[in-house]
Design a protein around this motif. Sequence first.
Motif, PDB file in Angstrom:
ATOM      1  N   GLY A 177       0.806  -1.214   0.000  1.00 37.01           N
ATOM      2  CA  GLY A 177       0.000   0.000   0.000  1.00 37.01           C
ATOM      3  C   GLY A 177       0.839   1.263   0.000  1.00 37.01           C
ATOM      4  N   ASP A 178       0.195   2.379  -0.267  1.00 32.33           N
ATOM      5  CA  ASP A 178       0.877   3.678  -0.248  1.00 32.33           C
ATOM      6  C   ASP A 178       1.262   4.025   1.182  1.00 32.33           C
ATOM      7  OD1 ASP A 178       0.497   3.911  -2.925  1.00 32.33           O
ATOM      8  OD2 ASP A 178      -1.297   5.172  -2.772  1.00 32.33           O
ATOM      9  N   GLU A 179       2.547   4.245   1.412  1.00 33.94           N
ATOM     10  CA  GLU A 179       3.002   4.606   2.755  1.00 33.94           C
ATOM     11  C   GLU A 179       2.465   5.990   3.136  1.00 33.94           C
ATOM     12  OE1 GLU A 179       7.117   4.274   3.427  1.00 33.94           O
ATOM     13  OE2 GLU A 179       7.275   2.207   2.707  1.00 33.94           O
ATOM     14  N   GLY A 180       1.951   6.078   4.337  1.00 33.55           N
ATOM     15  CA  GLY A 180       1.453   7.348   4.827  1.00 33.55           C
ATOM     16  C   GLY A 180       0.080   7.727   4.322  1.00 33.55           C
ATOM     17  N   ASP A 181      -0.586   6.832   3.578  1.00 35.15           N
ATOM     18  CA  ASP A 181      -1.924   7.151   3.072  1.00 35.15           C
ATOM     19  C   ASP A 181      -2.900   7.153   4.241  1.00 35.15           C
ATOM     20  OD1 ASP A 181      -4.470   7.188   1.798  1.00 35.15           O
ATOM     21  OD2 ASP A 181      -3.570   6.348  -0.012  1.00 35.15           O
ATOM     22  N   ALA A 182      -3.589   8.245   4.409  1.00 38.44           N
ATOM     23  CA  ALA A 182      -4.489   8.398   5.553  1.00 38.44           C
ATOM     24  C   ALA A 182      -5.868   7.809   5.294  1.00 38.44           C
ATOM     25  CB  ALA A 182      -4.620   9.868   5.910  1.00 38.44           C
ATOM     26  N   SER A 183      -6.073   7.228   4.118  1.00 38.81           N
ATOM     27  CA  SER A 183      -7.393   6.681   3.795  1.00 38.81           C
ATOM     28  C   SER A 183      -7.271   5.211   3.404  1.00 38.81           C
ATOM     29  CB  SER A 183      -8.039   7.475   2.653  1.00 38.81           C
ATOM     30  OG  SER A 183      -7.194   7.485   1.522  1.00 38.81           O
ATOM     31  N   PRO A 184      -7.041   4.345   4.373  1.00 41.39           N
ATOM     32  CA  PRO A 184      -6.915   2.923   4.064  1.00 41.39           C
ATOM     33  C   PRO A 184      -8.206   2.381   3.473  1.00 41.39           C
ATOM     34  CG  PRO A 184      -7.185   3.253   6.421  1.00 41.39           C
ATOM     35  CD  PRO A 184      -7.001   4.612   5.821  1.00 41.39           C
ATOM     36  N   GLY A 185      -8.071   1.319   2.686  1.00 44.22           N
ATOM     37  CA  GLY A 185      -9.247   0.749   2.041  1.00 44.22           C
ATOM     38  C   GLY A 185     -10.037  -0.152   2.960  1.00 44.22           C
ATOM     39  N   ALA A 186     -10.980  -0.863   2.365  1.00 40.16           N
ATOM     40  CA  ALA A 186     -11.816  -1.794   3.126  1.00 40.16           C
ATOM     41  C   ALA A 186     -10.978  -2.958   3.644  1.00 40.16           C
ATOM     42  CB  ALA A 186     -12.939  -2.310   2.224  1.00 40.16           C
ATOM     43  N   PRO A 187     -11.430  -3.619   4.705  1.00 39.08           N
ATOM     44  CA  PRO A 187     -10.723  -4.820   5.157  1.00 39.08           C
ATOM     45  C   PRO A 187     -10.712  -5.866   4.047  1.00 39.08           C
ATOM     46  CG  PRO A 187     -12.884  -4.644   6.195  1.00 39.08           C
ATOM     47  CD  PRO A 187     -12.633  -3.348   5.521  1.00 39.08           C
ATOM     48  N   LEU A 188      -9.716  -6.726   4.063  1.00 37.42           N
ATOM     49  CA  LEU A 188      -9.603  -7.717   2.999  1.00 37.42           C
ATOM     50  C   LEU A 188     -10.775  -8.699   3.046  1.00 37.42           C
ATOM     51  CD1 LEU A 188      -5.825  -8.679   2.809  1.00 37.42           C
ATOM     52  CD2 LEU A 188      -7.095  -6.971   1.504  1.00 37.42           C
ATOM     53  N   GLY A 189     -11.272  -9.046   1.872  1.00 32.10           N
ATOM     54  CA  GLY A 189     -12.329 -10.042   1.746  1.00 32.10           C
ATOM     55  C   GLY A 189     -11.888 -11.150   0.814  1.00 32.10           C
TER      56      GLY A 189
END
Length: 370
Positions: free
Chosen positions: A211-223
């Motif tokens: 993932g993008d380091e420092g991204d303040a908007s993480p995505g959904a939990p893994l499914g």
Amino acid sequence: MSTLTTGAGRPVITAWSAVSSYGIGRAAFAEGLREQRRTVADLGPEHGETPDGTGCVVPGFDIREVLGKKGTRSMDRVTGLTVTAVGALLDDGDRNRAVGTGEGAAFALGTTTGSAQSMMDFTRDSLTGEQPFFVDPARFPNTVMNCAAGQSAIWYQLKGPNATIAGGRTAGLHALNYSRRLLGSGRARTVLCGAAEEFSQARAWLERRSGDEGDASPGAPLGEGCAMLLVEPHDPDDAAQPVLAELVAVELGVVLDKDTRPALVSCLRSALRRAGVEADEVVAVARSGAPGREGRGEADAVAEVFGEGGPADLTPSGLIGDTGAAAAAFQAAALLSYAADRPEAAAVRIGVITSVDRTGTVGCALLGLR
């Protein structure tokens, strides 16, 4: 309202099914979406140590309990999910098995890498064993990307072309496009088309590190899961053919400047233009919901083409998690569920799937929903 009509020879979707964090089968998936039920939960020890200990997994999924003991001793999770989803589709009506198996029945499966867990486990055994060749040979097929598709073909006697297409979150769209080409060239009578992704410890850590380091908007939990569509040419003389949707257009592209938005905008406008569809005719859009800047670019592109507050937002990732390569197939299932809950006689409604991936691929598909 769209003036599209379904013509002879055009690819149509006549059946679908899914194995998801809502459970096994089309009904479970449709009911979960209808209730807008989120499925993220704490994980048990069987899933190993993961970055945050949560995920959207198929509840109680045990391969040997679901598929039986014969032929499943060394089957990995992504293969088990795929074989189960294919079986759920074929068992959902006598017609599905009659037209979806045997000679001329092709199989197109979207994936990322197959099973990252199987690859890592097999490699680890070769490095930690007393000798590099002291590994379980029965588990070697799981390390090959096309294992799930091959096992499904053997399990259900799918004797047409068999293809596995790697494409990350856009893999389902690539599989749809490949299915269209198989049917158009006469190389298949029907195509079982879908995409699959497993939840695993290996995938969880790979996603965390990628993932993008420092991204303040993480995505959904893994499914995880697998969604399958039965695709075939429309036959107006076959009164028994249940047309659920027409595959109106598939458009794929690449990102050249690290900005997802213009690439996806171009794909969407090209698909609409080729199909002769106006943006205001689209009733629903299902985005992939990718994490990070790709997902933000995807949302911006949809807003630019269709306007704020336009089509219904059917993006399923907030409910069933980030299903990776299986995302586009689940998005198609979400559109089909939406249409089934809102029947309109003699009407074709346009639904749109959009997909983006951090590897630089983007795409969209237009479905004429019945």
